[in-house]
Scaffold this motif. Structure first.
Motif, PDB file in Angstrom:
ATOM      1  N   THR A 118      -0.844  -4.970  -3.830  1.00 48.31           N
ATOM      2  CA  THR A 118       0.597  -4.908  -4.066  1.00 48.31           C
ATOM      3  C   THR A 118       1.199  -4.068  -2.950  1.00 48.31           C
ATOM      4  N   TYR A 119       2.459  -4.365  -2.617  1.00 50.85           N
ATOM      5  CA  TYR A 119       3.063  -3.763  -1.436  1.00 50.85           C
ATOM      6  C   TYR A 119       4.403  -3.125  -1.770  1.00 50.85           C
ATOM      7  N   TYR A 120       4.782  -2.133  -0.993  1.00 53.26           N
ATOM      8  CA  TYR A 120       6.092  -1.512  -1.194  1.00 53.26           C
ATOM      9  C   TYR A 120       7.191  -2.406  -0.616  1.00 53.26           C
ATOM     10  N   ASP A 121       8.304  -2.492  -1.374  1.00 47.43           N
ATOM     11  CA  ASP A 121       9.488  -3.117  -0.791  1.00 47.43           C
ATOM     12  C   ASP A 121      10.341  -1.992  -0.184  1.00 47.43           C
ATOM     13  N   ASP A 122      11.464  -2.369   0.441  1.00 51.38           N
ATOM     14  CA  ASP A 122      12.283  -1.363   1.135  1.00 51.38           C
ATOM     15  C   ASP A 122      12.779  -0.277   0.184  1.00 51.38           C
TER      16      ASP A 122
END
Ligand code: HEC
Ligand code: HEC
Length: 189
Positions: A118-122
């Protein structure tokens, strides 16, 4: 005809595969980078400490002042060390205890980046910047810096060693990955 096409595909996929490996190679291993301090301590280090090795390895340690005093003797036992003046020794131990003392987190000898899916959004990335990163310095420091994922990883490990609240490796990796996108290295310039 068919083999030409196949070659083309092979070539393209090799190029894609080669890119991350290249970035990894350029960034080198995950090692601490300790900036040379300003002031009188700089001279003490020049006079006594940098003839054999640099100062980056100090960051592998997080020790109390007394422990620094004894470990320097242990590490260099049997070596020809210059006798330091009392004043120089005091400056050195102050510097070590202040920067690599019990409050610090030692830079890991061998850091294995966790896998993330899972990845960070802005929104999340900026939240970390505003809450964690702005504690010690202006965010200009971040916006002036560009780097690959490997470079951001090292930087965040250094920030953690300096006291940034990044206790979880996976969260730190997500932050490094986000930074490597929004503050990417300009590989092709
Ligand atoms: C004469 C050469 C020499 C000088 C001068 C010297 N060192 Fe070292 N130092 C070494 C060597 C060789 C090692 C590796 C010892 C080992 O691995 O057992 C070492 C290891 C270290 C380590 C541990 C590095 C690690 O990766 O664990 C630290 C910290 C250190 N030195 C700090 C200093 C400081 C501070 C000074 C100045 C007072 C200094 N050194 C001056 C030769 C030197
Ligand atoms: C506990 C204090 C602290 C926190 C929190 C902190 N930093 Fe830093 N940071 C420093 C210090 C100290 C320096 C200056 C090092 C130097 O150049 O002397 C620095 C420098 C930097 C630099 C410039 C490095 C360079 O090589 O020029 C970047 C980029 C950076 N920090 C990013 C971050 C990010 C991203 C965060 C949040 C995840 C963060 N910092 C949180 C202490 C902190």
């Amino acid at each position: 005809m068919r083999s030409k096409l196949f070659e083309g595909i092979l070539c393209a996929s090799l190029t894609l595969l080669a890119l991350p490996a290249l970035a990894q190679l350029n960034a080198g291993p995950t090692r601490p980078q300790v900036p040379l301090p300003e002031g009188p301590i700089r001279n003490v280090l020049f006079k006594n400490c940098v003839s054999c090795h640099g100062i980056d390895d100090y960051a592998f340690y997080a020790l109390a002042r007394e422990r620094w005093e004894s470990i320097l003797g242990e590490l260099h036992s049997g070596m020809k060390m210059k006798k330091m003046s009392d004043q120089d020794e005091t400056l050195l131990l102050d510097y070590l205890a202040e920067n690599f003392g019990v409050e610090a987190t030692p830079f890991p000898r061998r850091y294995v980046p966790p896998e993330i899916d899972t990845y960070y959004d802005d929104l999340k990335g900026h939240e970390v910047l505003d809450t964690i990163c702005s504690e010690c310095h202006a965010l200009d420091r971040v916006y002036e810096t560009h780097g690959s994922l490997a470079r951001w990883r090292v930087l965040l490990l250094e920030m953690r060693a300096r006291g940034a609240e990044l206790p979880d490796d996976s969260d730190m990796e997500r932050m490094a990955e986000w930074l490597s996108r929004v503050q990417s290295a300009n590989l092709f310039e």
